[in-house]
Structure formats: C-alpha cells, structure tokens
Design an enzyme around this catalytic site. Structure first.
Site, PDB file in Angstrom:
ATOM      1  N   ASP A  24     -25.872  46.982-102.506  1.00 24.66           N
ATOM      2  CA  ASP A  24     -25.621  48.354-102.933  1.00 24.66           C
ATOM      3  C   ASP A  24     -26.301  49.339-101.980  1.00 24.66           C
ATOM      4  OD1 ASP A  24     -24.751  50.395-104.556  1.00 24.66           O
ATOM      5  OD2 ASP A  24     -25.697  49.655-106.380  1.00 24.66           O
ATOM      6  N   TRP A  78     -17.943  61.023-106.116  1.00 23.80           N
ATOM      7  CA  TRP A  78     -18.424  59.847-106.838  1.00 23.80           C
ATOM      8  C   TRP A  78     -17.541  59.643-108.083  1.00 23.80           C
ATOM      9  CZ3 TRP A  78     -20.458  59.649-111.857  1.00 23.80           C
ATOM     10  CH2 TRP A  78     -20.920  58.373-112.243  1.00 23.80           C
ATOM     11  N   ASP A 109       8.290  67.818 -64.943  1.00 23.15           N
ATOM     12  CA  ASP A 109       9.075  68.770 -64.154  1.00 23.15           C
ATOM     13  C   ASP A 109       9.117  70.158 -64.796  1.00 23.15           C
ATOM     14  OD1 ASP A 109      10.365  67.817 -66.347  1.00 23.15           O
ATOM     15  OD2 ASP A 109      12.356  67.776 -65.414  1.00 23.15           O
ATOM     16  N   ASP A 151     -17.551  53.430-109.326  1.00 24.25           N
ATOM     17  CA  ASP A 151     -18.322  53.295-110.563  1.00 24.25           C
ATOM     18  C   ASP A 151     -17.488  53.699-111.766  1.00 24.25           C
ATOM     19  OD1 ASP A 151     -20.563  52.157-109.614  1.00 24.25           O
ATOM     20  OD2 ASP A 151     -21.787  53.968-109.587  1.00 24.25           O
TER      21      ASP A 151
HETATM   22  C1  DGJ Z   1     -24.310  51.673-108.276  1.00 22.34           C
HETATM   23  C2  DGJ Z   1     -23.280  50.596-108.453  1.00 22.34           C
HETATM   24  O1  DGJ Z   1     -22.022  51.063-108.129  1.00 22.34           O
HETATM   25  C3  DGJ Z   1     -23.333  50.102-109.883  1.00 22.34           C
HETATM   26  O2  DGJ Z   1     -22.319  49.161-110.094  1.00 22.34           O
HETATM   27  C4  DGJ Z   1     -24.680  49.520-110.133  1.00 22.34           C
HETATM   28  O3  DGJ Z   1     -24.880  48.399-109.319  1.00 22.34           O
HETATM   29  C5  DGJ Z   1     -25.751  50.562-109.882  1.00 22.34           C
HETATM   30  N1  DGJ Z   1     -25.621  51.151-108.582  1.00 22.34           N
HETATM   31  C6  DGJ Z   1     -27.114  49.971-110.020  1.00 22.34           C
HETATM   32  O4  DGJ Z   1     -28.101  50.844-109.675  1.00 22.34           O
END
Ligand code: DGJ
Length: 732
Positions: A478, A199, A52, A548
């Site tokens: 991986d 990373w 409205d 990692d």
């Molecule tokens: C990246 C993974 O995160 C690691 O743990 C390992 O498996 C390497 N690659 C191997 O290339």
C-alpha cells in the site's frame, strides 16, 4: 522484418499488427513524423510532410529554418531552435543555455527488445514477438546523443517507445525535460479521452473536443495518482466502442507525469508524454546516460473497445511478468472493511474458519498487525508483530490458517514512516523533508527517503524478515499519502530535481527485490485504493487494488474507466458489506458478486456477521469465479453498456478468443416504471456459429442473431439488479 528502412527516401516503416508508423529523415537531418494509421502499401510517403509548401511569413516567403521547424511534423522536438510548439526535450548546457538541436546520425534494427535498466517495460513474448528500431540523434554543440527506441509488436497494433540520453561531450549537461514519446498528427478534428477522478472515484471517463492551444493531464504527487491516470486517447469524433480510429497512449511509469495535446496554428496536433518536468532535472557528466521510461502507443480502427482489447492483450502477454497473469488467483477474504484496526488473532481465525467452510482460500490481514498500531497514527516503519493482537506471532497464525486449508496474506506500507514509531525516534532524518521547512503530515505519516541506499536496504531487511518468518503467500503493498517537501539529504543542492524520479526508481528496485526473492508470492499493489493504478506497477504486480470504493454500482463506473486501458484480470475487486462503507448504498449480494467477477474476485467483510441469506450465496459465487475466471483473464472484453451517459444500465461481455463461449453480465442500475424488457445486442461471438444460453439449452441462436437482433432482458425488479448469461457454442 516488420521494421524497414528505405534508403532512397530515408523512410522508416514500423508495421505493428495492422498499423503503420512511418518516419523519415527530413532535409537538415531532422527526424520527421510521416504517418500513423492503417497499414498502407509500401511506397514513398514523404509527400505527407508538405516539404514543397512554403508557409507565409511577413518578411520572406522563403522557408527559413525557423518556419520550417515550426511546421515540420517531428518525432522528438527540441526546445529553442525554431519549433515553437510543445517540446519533448530540453536541457541546461554547461553555458547555462537551454536550446538543443538533435539531428539524425544512424539507426539499427534488431529482433526482440532490450530492457530499460531499472525501469518496468514491455518485453518480447513467445506468443507475442516484437522488433526494435533504435534511431540515434545527436547535438553537435553539447555532444549529447539521444537514442529513440521504437518496438513494434508483430501481432498487436502497439508500439512501445523510450528514450536514452548519453552525454558524449566533455562538459556536464543537465537534462530539464526528457519526454518518452511525441508525435505530430496532421489533423485536429479529434477528441481526447482521459481518466480523471479522486480518491474512491478513480478513472472516470472524460471526453473533450480538442481545441487550439494545449490540453493536458498530469501528476506532481509522486505517484500516478487518483486524480489523473497516465493514459490518454485521441479519437475521431465519430469513434464509439466499436467504430472509428483511436490512438491510445499509456505511460509505463508510476511517478509524476505529463500528457499533453496541442492543436497548432496549422490545425495539426502535437502529442507528448513523459516524466513531468515541473521539478525535474538530471545532471549528466561526460560519459553518463539517462533512460526515460516507456510509453506505449496503441491504434485501433475498431473504436475504443478495439483499443482496450489491444492494451489488454499487450499487458497480459508483454508486461505482466507474474506467473499469476493467466492463473486462477486464490479467493481471498480481506479483513479491512470487516474489522479495520480492531482485530486480534481470535477474531481473524473466526472469520477464517467461517470463510474456509464456504470455500474461501486465503485470509489477508490488512493494516494494523505491526508495531502498536491501533489507528493510522503510529508504527509505520516498525515491521514487527503487534503482540497484543497476535501473541503467538505470524508463524503460528499461518499454521493455524493452513490447518483449516487457508493461506495467509499480509499488508505492508513499506514506503512510509509514522512520527510515532521506533524507526522515527531513531532516524528522524529518514523522512523526506526540506530542512528548515515544516513537514506536512498526511494520514499521520511521512514518506521514507528511499533514494538513500541505507534506508531502502533497511526497509528491505525488515520486509524480508517478516516474509521469512511465516508461510506468507500474498502481499498487499500500500501507499497512502502523496509526497510533499520533496528533497533528499543524499543529494547535493544542484541535484534535488532528481529526487522525484530517483524515488520511483527506488520503489521499483524494492519491488524487484521482492518479486525476485519470492517468485511464488502473489503481489497486489495499492495506493489508498486506486492512486497508483498504472502500467509501471503491472510489471511487478499482476493485480492492483482498484479503488477504496467497493460499492458495486460505483465500481461499475470505476472498473469501466479502468478497463479502457488495463485488463480486468488486474483489477482488484471484492464483495463487501452493506450499507456500503463509502457511499451508504445497499445493493443485493448477488450484484456485488457479479461486479467483482469482472476483476480479481474476493471478499472484504465479516462473514461471521453477514445475513445467512447472503452467506449461503458465497459458495455459488466462488464456483462462478472458478468457471468464468479464465474468460476474464484471457478473453476479449466488450463494454456494451455505458454507466456514464445512460446511468440506467450497464453490461459487459467476456468472449473467448476462439468464439466458443461468452459471459454476459447485465446490470439494471435503476428500475423504471412501465417499461418493457430491454433489448441488448451481444458482441464478440462468431456470427456463423450457433449458441445456447446455459440455463435454457433447448433454444439455439446464431451468433449473427445475438449480435444483430439481440436478446430481451426483462423480469428484473428494483434498483441495482443484475444477471449473468453464459452463451456456449453448439457442437457440430
Ligand atoms: C488503503 C487501502 O486501499 C485499503 O484497502 C486499506 O488497505 C487501507 N489503506 C489500510 O490502511
């Protein structure tokens, strides 16, 4: 039925746990978003649409259609017909135009939930049932039919959404954006929480106030990415771990995505989530269908912690298919940080011998066992045993391990090809590339074009041969580079925009083959650590290598951020060596064990070379994992510390859902001079029950005392110290 349609006001009501999600068919047949919040009594809520109110325009005060659409809260906004906010749907029709006008046609409500062909998605579970509403919208000009699917989970404040598009017209039509979820909230006083990083420091929590304009996170890397997680939450400014309303969203997808919030001219928020359309197009011929992936929405009135616990329950019950979801995982030792590429059978067996004597149950042989791989510049694609390292083959290795009571796990990177490989020499055209352009080499490798059937079949055949050649109980899958020069020789020029999505569909198909043929296999996915930690992967793998970065202190932050959306039982976490290989930090072995306990728990070091003082702690750590692993897999997580803002300490609790016990881990990140003990209030206990701490059973505390007064934590000397407390409910 928790989903209802009220014909008098043409209103749909989905009740999910204590949450209502309400939509209505507005004048003109547009599907409007009415309400998303705490469950409310059954009544007509369409006044919330402000139908409205005539917004002012210079020429006219009538609500002409353009103004109407630009202010109406919509469920699935289309481009080009007068809603100038962020659209969820865009096409290129046969006449080259982009507008689309979707209006309500019909709906149906069913028990349970249909699958989404080829895509990971939540499913109904016996202990977590759900119901589905499908709303059909159509565009008259093109004949496109769009079905919006909404699944409401009865016991959880969670709604899963997806979209299906069918070309019912006679001409070809190209989809240029098909987002999976959109909704408009009639408020803008909200914060947006996202998980960002890089990373080795994935999923750092960031929180910003929404402001006019658009705020977004996305990926165009071909994977969900280290940089931004396909998760976001909108919350009230006052929201903390325990209080405030929070709207969480998570995309069940592992490829390019966009999540965007826009604060509009009238101080409302439009929220959208879906496949990133930056290089997306999908051609639909007459009669063809396209399915967009699932997006999950979770609402909490109990702050960010409440949102996380709902995501955890939903993913554990309704997404992770693996039988390991609630089973103890074998305690594994991975040789990556122990040896990197420098190993052979004897070295592996010596690690395994020592590991087995300490109670470790599985050896995972990481990268470097195939082709002639001595570093990361060769052999991806050649999935045959590297005889120099393993002269008697995988079968013999697994037998030798079994003889010492250990299982064998193995690493693959199935999506990749090294230029120095037999496979590349035979099939250089199998790598993803744009003819006439230089190919970008990342970590010495290219990506295989899995969208081509013959290539995916070949990869599967290679993996199958390896897995059939020995007793292999675990696979680490991986993926160590992102995609560049995205294109497929299998697609015509006009369909190259389909590559990105077809690539992820092909990865899912390969994973589907793997888990269907080897249902007993424990699959852990990984992408250079945490580059593909998403809900799409969880449908196939019950655990994902989280990062990692294995340093315990960095992990406090990484695992905290990851746990905002994902259950800790899915977080791959290992005790590794010191000084830590990523940050050079030295932390006590016990602290490393406590950090890994809030994950899958395992080891990643050379047990034959660590100090005797550390080694003797391993059997005790394993028995802690056995004792508390069940709580981590099925309990409620309470994050009571905050490694982001305080930085001095962190703490988490896993509390049994029935209040019978709770595990509390305290981490003193930095020691401070002249400081008294720290008072910490516990969470997740039954306030009326009495508890004792296992190490001093003579002292009883009420749950109310522990949660309101707290306990004093003192006597920790130095940086990076930690302690576990196990509270058990007193009988009677
Ligand atoms: C990246 C993974 O995160 C690691 O743990 C390992 O498996 C390497 N690659 C191997 O290339």
């Amino acid at each position: 039925m928790p989903i209802r349609f009220e014909p008098s006001c043409r209103q749909f009501r989905l009740r999910a746990g204590g949450t209502d999600y309400i939509m209505a068919v507005a004048p003109g047949g547009y599907l409007a978003h009415v309400y998303f919040g705490e469950a409310v009594p059954d009544e007509d809520l369409t006044a919330l649409l402000r139908l409205d109110e005539n917004p002012f325009t210079p020429e006219t005060n009538d609500r002409d259609r353009a103004v109407y659409l630009d202010t109406l809260p919509l469920e699935y906004p289309c481009y080009g017909i007068g809603d100038f906010r962020e659209p969820a749907f865009k096409i290129r029709a046969a006449d080259g135009t982009s507008a689309c006008d979707l209006r309500y046609v019909s709906h149906r409500i069913t028990e349970g939930k249909p699958e989404i062909p080829g895509l990971p998605a939540t499913f109904p579970a016996k202990d977590s049932p759900c119901d589905t509403l499908e709303i059909l919208l159509a565009d008259q000009k093109t004949g496109l039919e769009v079905t919006l699917c909404y699944t409401a989970f009865r016991e959880l404040d969670a709604i899963a959404r997806s979209v299906r598009v069918k070309n019912n017209g006679s001409e070809k039509c190209t989809l240029t954006r098909v987002y999976s979820a959109a909704f408009d909230l009639d408020r803008s006083d909200l914060h947006m929480i996202t998980l960002n990083g890089s990373w080795a420091r994935e999923r750092m929590v960031e929180r910003c106030r929404l402001h006019h304009g658009k705020q977004s996170v996305d990926s165009m890397r071909g994977c969900s990415s280290h940089q931004y997680s396909p998760f976001a939450a909108l919350c009230e400014p006052c929201a903390d771990e325990e209080r405030g309303e929070v709207f969480g969203s998570c995309f069940v997808y592992s490829g390019n995505f966009t999540i965007l919030a826009e604060v509009t001219q009238h101080d409302a928020v439009r929220f959208v989530m879906g496949i990133n359309d930056a290089d997306f197009s999908w051609e639909l011929s007459s009669g063809e269908e396209f399915c967009a992936p699932e997006a999950v929405l979770v609402r909490s009135s109990n702050g960010i912690g409440g949102m996380s616990r709902t995501f955890h329950d939903l993913f554990r019950k309704n997404l992770i298919r693996s039988q390991y979801v609630d089973r103890p995982r074998p305690v594994l030792i991975n040789n990556w940080e122990a040896t990197y590429f420098d190993f052979d059978e004897e070295k592996l067996l010596s690690i395994a011998r020592e590991a087995s004597s300490l109670g470790i149950e599985m050896l995972v042989m990481d990268d470097g066992w195939f082709g002639h791989r001595d570093d990361d510049n060769s052999s991806l694609g050649d999935w045959t045993v590297y005889e120099k390292k393993l002269p008697s083959g995988l079968g013999s290795l697994s037998e030798k391990l079994r003889a010492m009571g250990m299982e064998l796990g193995i690493w693959f990177e199935p999506e990749m090809i090294s230029p120095d490989s037999e496979l590349y020499r035979l099939h250089p055209d199998w790598a993803v590339q744009i003819s006439g352009r230089p190919m970008t080499l990342c970590r010495g490798q290219y990506v295989l074009d899995l969208t081509r059937r013959e290539i995916a079949d070949h990869v599967w055949e290679m993996m199958r041969r390896v897995l059939d050649s020995a007793e292999i109980s675990y696979v680490k899958w991986d993926m160590n580079r992102q995609i560049t020069e995205a294109a497929s020789q299998g697609l015509p020029a006009g369909r190259q925009g389909e590559f990105w999505h077809r690539y992820i569909l092909a990865v899912y198909e390969l994973m589907e083959r793997l888990v269907s043929r080897y249902p007993e296999l424990l699959l852990e996915t990984c992408a250079g650590g945490g580059g593909r930690f998403d809900a799409g992967m969880l449908y196939y793998s019950p655990q994902i290598w989280c990062s990692d970065d294995t340093d315990a202190i960095e992990r406090l932050r990484i695992q905290y951020g990851t746990s905002l959306c994902f259950p800790c039982s899915a977080i791959g976490a290992h005790v590794s060596d010191c000084p830590n290989h990523t940050v050079g930090r030295s932390t006590p072995f016990s602290t490393r064990g406590h950090a890994a306990l809030a994950g899958t728990f395992g080891y990643e070091l050379d047990v034959t070379r660590i100090s005797a003082e550390d080694r003797v702690q391993i059997p005790g750590q394993i028995s802690d994992y056995r004792k508390y692993g069940g709580l981590v897999r099925s309990g409620d997580l309470y994050r009571i510390g905050d490694p982001f803002t305080d930085g001095q300490w962190d703490g988490w609790i896993f509390a049994a859902k029935d209040g019978s016990q709770a595990l509390f881990a305290y981490f003193q990140i930095l020691g401070r001079p002249n400081r008294r003990s720290r008072r910490v209030k516990l969470r997740g206990l039954d306030p009326k029950a009495y508890y004792f701490e296992e190490s001093s059973p003579e002292r009883r505390f009420s749950g109310a005392y522990l949660m309101n007064c707290g306990i004093n934590i003192g006597g920790l000397w130095g940086d990076f110290q930690s302690r576990l407390y196990h509270f058990i409910k007193c009988k009677g």
